[in-house]
Design an enzyme around this catalytic site. Structure first.
Site, PDB file in Angstrom:
ATOM      1  N   MET A  14       0.834  -1.209   0.000  1.00  7.81           N
ATOM      2  CA  MET A  14       0.000   0.000   0.000  1.00  7.81           C
ATOM      3  C   MET A  14       0.864   1.253   0.000  1.00  7.81           C
ATOM      4  SD  MET A  14      -3.361  -0.354   0.059  1.00  7.81           S
ATOM      5  CE  MET A  14      -4.145   1.008   0.923  1.00  7.81           C
ATOM      6  N   GLY A  15       1.881   1.261   0.865  1.00  7.16           N
ATOM      7  CA  GLY A  15       2.768   2.418   0.980  1.00  7.16           C
ATOM      8  C   GLY A  15       3.511   2.667  -0.320  1.00  7.16           C
ATOM      9  N   SER A 129      -9.011   3.797   1.098  1.00 10.12           N
ATOM     10  CA  SER A 129      -9.652   2.559   0.658  1.00 10.12           C
ATOM     11  C   SER A 129      -9.484   2.336  -0.829  1.00 10.12           C
ATOM     12  CB  SER A 129     -11.138   2.587   0.983  1.00 10.12           C
ATOM     13  OG  SER A 129     -11.756   1.442   0.427  1.00 10.12           O
ATOM     14  N   LYS A 184     -14.299   5.712   7.617  1.00  4.03           N
ATOM     15  CA  LYS A 184     -13.642   4.572   6.951  1.00  4.03           C
ATOM     16  C   LYS A 184     -14.109   3.254   7.583  1.00  4.03           C
ATOM     17  CE  LYS A 184     -10.691   2.132   4.488  1.00  4.03           C
ATOM     18  NZ  LYS A 184     -10.301   0.970   5.187  1.00  4.03           N
ATOM     19  N   HIS A 187     -17.482   2.552   6.286  1.00  8.35           N
ATOM     20  CA  HIS A 187     -17.308   2.044   4.919  1.00  8.35           C
ATOM     21  C   HIS A 187     -17.018   0.544   4.945  1.00  8.35           C
ATOM     22  CE1 HIS A 187     -14.384   0.619   1.962  1.00  8.35           C
ATOM     23  NE2 HIS A 187     -15.000   1.365   1.069  1.00  8.35           N
ATOM     24  N   GLU A 191     -19.153  -2.552   3.563  1.00  9.12           N
ATOM     25  CA  GLU A 191     -18.522  -3.529   2.660  1.00  9.12           C
ATOM     26  C   GLU A 191     -18.831  -4.965   3.125  1.00  9.12           C
ATOM     27  OE1 GLU A 191     -14.305  -2.631   2.033  1.00  9.12           O
ATOM     28  OE2 GLU A 191     -13.885  -4.762   2.287  1.00  9.12           O
ATOM     29  N   LYS A 261     -10.517  -8.793   9.558  1.00  7.89           N
ATOM     30  CA  LYS A 261      -9.470  -8.046  10.263  1.00  7.89           C
ATOM     31  C   LYS A 261     -10.055  -7.172  11.357  1.00  7.89           C
ATOM     32  CE  LYS A 261      -5.714  -8.029   6.975  1.00  7.89           C
ATOM     33  NZ  LYS A 261      -4.981  -7.212   6.003  1.00  7.89           N
TER      34      LYS A 261
END
Ligand code: 2AM
Length: 483
Positions: A14-15, A129, A184, A187, A191, A261
């Site tokens: 991701m980074g 996201s 988030k 969200h 999801e 998670k």
């Protein structure tokens, strides 16, 4: 050397992708990672030929940044975020900005915002996201934290974010302290709900109608061209059509135990704390728990009986009913998600822009869909809209879908196919639209055994009454006793 615009700590996928995205958009980024060898691997690997600058200590990273420094952490949520804040503080100056772009719990973000502000710095906790692909080519970005920080990151965040409708960025300021991470989290909860609804539709098609993968692939292809047009329907279409080298469908070989998670669980916990009936998302979380009890289910399947039902109706008509059940339930799920955010806004004193949130989710993220455009329109029409179900468009959509929705639930119950998300959505709908529920009896029971008192339909709200139900309990009421 010309100083860098932005610093990023945490070079997992991701980074790395977010940094490459920033670089593509003309920003000069410096990077650092706990395991320093990953910095060099990145600079000589994926970042080769870019303007990205590798640094090997926190001090070096801070030294190459323009003021006010903007440093994003994209590290594992929890203690690593606190650890990096402590490592950064000695090197930063007043007005510098620490940004947490990970999946942090909003309570941690509330705490960290006030802590970092107490040191004279600014803090942002932002949802990002869209997975790896989103980070690389345009994620949905949901920032909250110190309001003064927004003007310093707005350009870069909006440049790298996803865009919809001719360049409208899927990124805007959400609110102070934990608001970005709260939105988030919501969200992610939504999801969970969307995914569970699709799984229930799949189960109904497969196990009531006996459809094969190809037929379901075609159905999802059609659905993706209509009101359900969304990323999750699109990937479901592709998953159902996917065959391995042997020409066998991969979906049939995947073990039926779901992982998680924790963000769906946080959403459910927050709804319980605030007293919001977030039934659909909570059922989606619980369904994952039930799926994880694989060994127990295998045993139980040998012992417990179900229904002998066989479907003998019109298959195509029932597929349409499943579509309507999914669609109506999805409206309920978003209605509940917005109820949750409205309640959180009151609880935490956030001034949330509900249409703006729908716009941020409209592109880039996992729940992106045409449907969110309709939610945005509903809030554009009425910024104070108390409940999505009361918007004219959604009200009439549920009106149209509800007969199919009811048939699906009734058939599923008869056939013994669990549809917890779809059926809890219908139960919510049927409860929410009822002027009178059986809680009068509940209040009577509470008053009977615990003298908890009740209000009356023929008296103003706020006046409490007690009945001496047995003739022996006396007139003493209880406000502390909880049986
Ligand atoms: P690493 O490469 O040194 O493991 C995603 O896991 C990112 O979070 C990686 O950049 C990883 O660094 C970092 N990370 C994970 N656990 C960490 C910890 N306990 N302290 C600091 N960084 C951590």
């Amino acid at each position: 050397m010309e100083k860098c615009d932005f610093g990023l700590i945490g070079l997992a996928v991701m980074g790395q992708n977010l940094v490459l995205n920033m670089n593509d958009n003309g920003f000069k980024v410096a990077v650092y990672n706990r395991t320093v060898t990953k910095v060099d691997e990145f600079i000589t690997g994926n970042a080769k030929g870019t303007e990205i600058v590798g640094t090997h200590t926190i001090e070096e990273l801070v030294g190459v940044l323009k003021s006010p420094r903007r440093i994003m952490l994209l590290v594992k949520a929890g203690a690593p975020v606190d650890d990096f804040i402590e490592l950064l503080l000695p090197y930063l100056e007043e007005g510098d900005i620490i940004i947490d772009g990970g999946n942090s719990n909003y309570n941690d973000t509330i705490r960290r915002t006030s802590y970092v502000e107490s040191k004279g710095l600014l803090y942002i906790g932002t949802g990002v996201s869209g997975g790896e692909e989103g980070a690389r080519f345009g994620p949905s970005i949901m920032p909250g934290g110190s309001p003064e920080a927004w003007s310093h990151v707005k350009d870069i965040f909006q440049a790298v974010s996803a865009k919809v409708d001719d360049d409208v960025p899927c990124c805007d300021w959400v609110g102070k302290d934990g608001a970005g991470h709260y939105v988030k989290m919501t969200h992610n909860g939504i999801e969970y709900g969307d995914m569970q609804l699709i799984c229930e539709a799949y189960d109904l098609m497969k196990n009531i109608l006996g459809m094969n993968n190809q037929e379901m692939h075609e159905t999802f292809t059609e659905w993706n061209d209509g009101k359900l047009d969304s990323y999750l329907i699109e990937i479901t279409r592709d998953i159902l059509g996917y065959q391995d080298e042997d020409g066998e469908y991969v979906i049939d070989k995947i073990l039926d135990t779901a992982g998680q998670k924790g963000t769906g669980k946080w959403t459910a916990i927050s709804s319980l704390d605030m007293g919001i009936p977030l039934t659909l998302i909570t059922e989606a979380v619980l369904s994952r728990f039930l799926s994880a009890l694989k060994a127990d289910r295998v045993e139980a399947s040998k012992v417990l009986s179900g229904s002998a039902y066989t479907f003998d109706g019109d298959k195509m008509a029932f597929v349409k009913d499943i579509h309507d059940a999914l669609y109506a339930s999805k409206i309920i799920s978003y209605t509940q998600g917005y109820m949750l955010m409205r309640s959180a806004a009151a609880e935490y004193n956030w001034d949330l822009n509900y249409g703006g949130i729908a716009l941020m989710w409209r592109g880039g993220c996992i729940i992106r869909s045409a449907f969110l455009g309709k939610i945005k329109e509903a809030f554009d029409k009425d910024g104070e809209l108390n409940n999505l179900l009361l918007d004219d468009y959604f009200k009439s959509e549920v009106d149209t879908a509800q007969s199919g929705w009811r048939r699906v639930i009734a058939t599923a119950v008869e056939a013994g196919i669990p549809v917890p998300a779809m059926s809890s959505a219908l139960a919510f709908y049927d409860g929410y639209r009822r002027e009178r529920l059986p809680a009068n009896l509940l209040q009577a029971q509470r008053d009977y055994f615990g003298a908890h008192t009740y209000e009356r339909t023929d008296k103003p709200r706020g006046e409490f009454f007690h009945t001496n139900w047995t003739g022996t309990g006396g007139d003493v009421t209880s406000s502390t006793y909880n049986a």
